[in-house]
Design an enzyme around this catalytic site. Structure first.
Site, PDB file in Angstrom:
ATOM      1  N   ASP A  70      42.863 -39.812  35.894  1.00  0.00           N
ATOM      2  CA  ASP A  70      41.457 -39.854  36.267  1.00  0.00           C
ATOM      3  C   ASP A  70      40.714 -40.968  35.547  1.00  0.00           C
ATOM      4  OD1 ASP A  70      41.806 -38.368  33.856  1.00  0.00           O
ATOM      5  OD2 ASP A  70      39.796 -37.530  34.052  1.00  0.00           O
ATOM      6  N   GLU A 131      41.358 -35.747  31.914  1.00  0.00           N
ATOM      7  CA  GLU A 131      41.181 -36.113  30.502  1.00  0.00           C
ATOM      8  C   GLU A 131      39.777 -36.606  30.215  1.00  0.00           C
ATOM      9  OE1 GLU A 131      40.863 -38.557  26.957  1.00  0.00           O
ATOM     10  OE2 GLU A 131      40.666 -39.279  29.036  1.00  0.00           O
TER      11      GLU A 131
END
Length: 368
Positions: A70, A131
């Site tokens: 991400d 994350e």
């Protein structure tokens, strides 16, 4: 390698962009399966799917490699600001943090296979999807798979000078809610109890908790409150970022936060504290030093001088470090200006750090 970096960068994969993250996961799944790796997809409803990867011949691998798919960028960023190369640098959303690291990891394994080395049979890989927002759905997955590991290699980008990361501050976010009493500020202000005034006192008290020497940072980064300029505010809120450098500081700072919120400056107001510490600090210790020495030896063999540093940002390294596993972060390629429109990758570092990672994995694979 750059073609794969370009392909990944040009796919929007913000932490809440499940479709884009899953597309990246699908690309990487196919890549790793082509190297005889088994890829288990851990389905997620709200976030992108997580991937757990290891070679079909792996047996109780003792090295954990963690990277995230991400980014922090919203939908449409890739179309607005696609991958580009200018000189020795590549640009684009997430190019350094950390799409080039995903490419590095795949090619490091390919390098080991092509040179007849078997270190890749001793690693397990977790590619997570959240994350950048504190790993809410993947932290438990990382913890579960890290439990029996000896080493953890985290592929956040190297610092701008090439340094690896051996210490990170722990971080948490809190919200301070104040309930007051509304009243007309011109006609009957005496009937009001200003939530904004109460919050102002608390903000000053919160900022007094800052201690740079001890590595403690408390920042009220956002505030909200009131309904009209001529109305005593019945509600106000502050959003607080907390950073600590040592695990033992967590209990101390939480006690201080609660004490400040328990004290009432404006009678008739009520304060509620919510939030938590999301990540423990990654503290440099003897295990870190031993792992770092192995990485330094690997760097020496291929002509790279390895330096290390501490940083205030959080990462999944805190999860493995908190479990007592030897952890080093910043093993991705060199980059800078992360989370901004000027984020860049130093292109020459892509192959250099790939070779370093392959060499490190091979060395660690013999250290059972």
């Amino acid at each position: 390698m750059l073609q794969l970096v370009e392909q990944l960068v040009n796919i929007d994969s913000g932490s809440h962009s499940k479709k884009g993250i899953d597309e990246i996961g699908s690309i990487l799944k196919t890549k790793f399966e082509s190297l005889d790796f088994i890829v288990d997809t851990v389905e997620q409803q709200s976030y992108g799917n997580q991937l757990v990867i290891q070679h079909r011949d792996a047996h109780q691998p003792h090295i954990l490699v963690v990277a995230h798919m991400d980014t922090v960028f919203p939908e449409g960023t890739a179309q607005k600001r696609p991958f580009k190369v200018k000189g020795n640098r590549a640009y684009g959303p997430g190019v350094a943090d950390m799409k080039s690291s995903l490419v590095e990891l795949f090619y490091a394994i390919l390098c080991l296979k092509q040179t007849g080395q078997t270190g890749y049979k001793h690693i397990q890989i977790i590619l997570n999807s959240d994350e950048e927002i504190g790993s809410p759905s993947s932290a438990s997955l990382i913890s579960e798979n890290a439990a029996n590991k000896k080493f953890a290699l985290i592929l956040e980008p190297a610092r701008t000078d090439g340094s690896l990361v051996t210490a990170r501050r722990g971080c948490g976010q809190f919200k301070v809610d104040i309930a007051g009493v509304a009243a007309h500020s011109g006609i009957e202000p005496e009937k009001g109890r200003s939530a904004i005034e109460e919050l102002a006192h608390k903000i000053i008290a919160l900022h007094r908790l800052n201690d740079q020497q001890k590595g403690i940072s408390v920042n009220v980064g956002m505030i909200d409150g009131g309904s009209a300029v001529n109305t005593i505010a019945s509600h106000a809120a502050a959003f607080v970022d907390v950073r600590i450098s040592e695990k033992k500081q967590e209990a101390i700072i939480l006690k201080q936060l609660k004490k400040i919120c328990a004290e009432t400056y404006i009678p008739g107001t009520k304060t509620t504290l919510s939030g938590k510490m999301d990540r423990s600090p990654m503290e440099k210790n003897e295990k870190t030093n031993l792992l770092l020495e192995t990485i330094r030896q690997a760097g020496k063999e291929i002509g790279i001088e390895i330096t290390d540093t501490a940083t205030g940002g959080g990462s999944d390294a805190s999860i493995t470090s908190d479990l007592g596993i030897a952890t080093v972060d910043g093993l991705g390629p060199i980059g800078g200006n992360a989370h901004s429109e000027e984020e860049y990758l130093e292109i020459p570092s892509l192959t250099e750090r790939t070779l370093l990672l392959a060499t490190v994995i091979q060395k660690l694979s013999k250290m059972t």
